[in-house]
Scaffold this active site. Structure first.
Site, short mmCIF file in Angstrom:
data_model
loop_
_atom_site.label_atom_id
_atom_site.label_comp_id
_atom_site.label_asym_id
_atom_site.label_seq_id
_atom_site.Cartn_x
_atom_site.Cartn_y
_atom_site.Cartn_z
N CYS A 1 6.06 -5.46 0.24
CA CYS A 1 6.14 -4.15 -0.40
C CYS A 1 6.15 -3.02 0.65
O CYS A 1 7.12 -2.92 1.39
CB CYS A 1 5.02 -4.01 -1.44
SG CYS A 1 5.44 -2.79 -2.69
N ARG B 1 12.82 3.15 -0.80
CA ARG B 1 11.45 3.25 -1.31
C ARG B 1 11.47 3.55 -2.80
O ARG B 1 12.30 4.33 -3.26
CB ARG B 1 10.66 4.35 -0.58
CG ARG B 1 10.44 4.06 0.89
CD ARG B 1 9.66 5.18 1.56
NE ARG B 1 8.35 5.32 0.95
CZ ARG B 1 7.75 6.50 0.75
NH1 ARG B 1 8.33 7.62 1.11
NH2 ARG B 1 6.56 6.54 0.19
N ILE C 1 5.15 -3.31 -7.72
CA ILE C 1 4.48 -2.02 -7.94
C ILE C 1 5.14 -0.96 -7.05
O ILE C 1 5.01 -1.02 -5.82
CB ILE C 1 2.98 -2.12 -7.58
CG1 ILE C 1 2.29 -3.26 -8.34
CG2 ILE C 1 2.27 -0.78 -7.87
CD1 ILE C 1 0.91 -3.61 -7.81
N ARG C 2 5.86 -0.06 -7.65
CA ARG C 2 6.62 0.94 -6.87
C ARG C 2 7.31 0.26 -5.69
O ARG C 2 7.20 0.66 -4.54
CB ARG C 2 5.71 2.07 -6.39
CG ARG C 2 5.20 2.96 -7.53
CD ARG C 2 4.43 4.17 -7.03
NE ARG C 2 3.30 3.78 -6.22
CZ ARG C 2 3.16 4.06 -4.93
NH1 ARG C 2 4.08 4.76 -4.31
NH2 ARG C 2 2.11 3.66 -4.28
N GLU D 1 0.07 -11.42 -2.98
CA GLU D 1 -1.39 -11.62 -2.85
C GLU D 1 -2.13 -11.33 -4.15
O GLU D 1 -3.33 -11.53 -4.22
CB GLU D 1 -1.92 -10.74 -1.70
CG GLU D 1 -2.12 -9.26 -2.03
CD GLU D 1 -0.82 -8.47 -2.18
OE1 GLU D 1 0.28 -9.05 -2.06
OE2 GLU D 1 -0.91 -7.25 -2.44
N HIS E 1 4.20 -8.14 -4.51
CA HIS E 1 2.84 -8.36 -3.98
C HIS E 1 2.41 -9.81 -4.21
O HIS E 1 1.79 -10.11 -5.24
CB HIS E 1 1.85 -7.45 -4.73
CG HIS E 1 1.84 -6.05 -4.25
ND1 HIS E 1 0.93 -5.55 -3.36
CD2 HIS E 1 2.66 -5.01 -4.55
CE1 HIS E 1 1.16 -4.28 -3.13
NE2 HIS E 1 2.21 -3.92 -3.85
N GLY F 1 0.88 -1.17 0.00
CA GLY F 1 0.00 0.00 0.00
C GLY F 1 0.90 1.20 0.00
O GLY F 1 1.74 1.35 -0.88
N GLU F 2 0.80 2.01 1.02
CA GLU F 2 1.65 3.20 1.13
C GLU F 2 2.20 3.25 2.56
O GLU F 2 1.44 3.43 3.51
CB GLU F 2 0.80 4.43 0.80
CG GLU F 2 1.59 5.69 0.67
CD GLU F 2 2.75 5.59 -0.31
OE1 GLU F 2 2.54 5.16 -1.45
OE2 GLU F 2 3.87 5.90 0.10
N SER F 3 3.51 3.05 2.67
CA SER F 3 4.12 2.93 4.00
C SER F 3 3.92 4.21 4.83
O SER F 3 3.69 4.13 6.05
CB SER F 3 5.61 2.62 3.88
OG SER F 3 6.25 3.57 3.05
N1 LIG Z 1 3.04 -1.30 -3.70
C1 LIG Z 1 3.55 -0.78 -2.62
O1 LIG Z 1 3.33 -1.24 -1.50
C2 LIG Z 1 4.33 0.47 -2.84
C3 LIG Z 1 5.08 0.94 -1.63
C4 LIG Z 1 5.26 2.43 -1.68
N2 LIG Z 1 6.16 2.82 -2.72
C5 LIG Z 1 5.73 2.94 -0.32
O2 LIG Z 1 6.69 3.59 -0.24
O3 LIG Z 1 5.11 2.67 0.67
#
Ligand SMILES: NC(=O)CC[C@H](N)C(=O)O
Length: 209
Positions: free
Chosen positions: A81, A112, A143-144, A191, A189, A49-51
């Protein structure tokens, strides 16, 4: 034998997909929003998600500290992630996370978005050590994703990527799945595909394997 009790940290991110994969792997699963919900868990998945968002949402109830304490008392933790970023002992470019607690404990340094932006997202077939049916590759979605830049001595690499990070790892395979005792980390990911073998490995780990 009773099924291992596994929680999924449900502040933000890919929660439902982990719940499904863990349930298919023989775990009894519940979502976790508050420290009290960690009680009795054998393992916890910290999703992607987004840390920064997760760290912010966790702060008022001190959830990151509570996860760390439960891990110290024996609970296994699997960070994927953004979850890996929260589990890492060190983050290279931590400005956006400054002032916020993370779980820590996994002796790696991550960067990141270390494989580039959303547009640089990719899928790769990985050989992952220790999975059932190890000879079949695991299709991994990045993904990122965070790049694991450095590993401590006690950290075992289960899988590495052919894809170089944007900084510093040119020509080298970067570790993308790692294990250290009762901590498991993945840059990708797991999942998002139907292949639940990494979740199975975690459920076994949490159950005592
Ligand atoms: N798919 C992800 O969980 C991306 C992580 C996101 N770039 C972060 O810094 O949290």
């Amino acid at each position: 034998m009773t099924a291992p009790q596994i929680g999924v940290l449900a502040l933000q991110g890919a929660v439902a997909e982990h719940v499904r994969a863990l349930a298919a792997s023989g775990a009894e699963v519940r979502t976790v929003h508050r420290p009290a919900e960690l009680e009795g868990l054998d393992g916890l998945v910290v999703p992607g998600g987004e840390s920064t968002t997760m760290a912010r949402l966790a702060a008022p109830v001190r959830l990151m500290e509570a996860v760390r304490e439960r891990h110290d008392a024996g609970m296994a933790v699997f960070g994927t992630c953004a979850g890996l970023i929260l589990l890492a002992e060190s983050v290279a470019d931590a400005e956006a996370l400054e002032g916020f607690e993370r779980i820590r404990g996994l002796d790696v340094r991550v960067r990141r978005n270390g494989y580039g932006s959303q547009l640089d997202s990719f899928t790769e077939d990985l050989a992952v050590a220790g999975l059932p049916g190890e000879e079949h590759p695991l299709s991994a979605v990045f993904i990122r994703a965070p790049l694991i830049e450095e590993l401590g001595e006690g950290v075992e690499v289960l899988a590495a990527s052919e894809v170089a990070g944007t900084q510093g790892t040119d020509g080298e395979r970067s570790p993308v799945a790692v294990r250290q005792g009762r901590l498991l980390g993945a840059s990708f990911h797991p999942e998002l595909t139907e292949d639940t073998r990494l979740h199975q490995l975690f459920v076994e780990m949490a159950g005592g394997a």
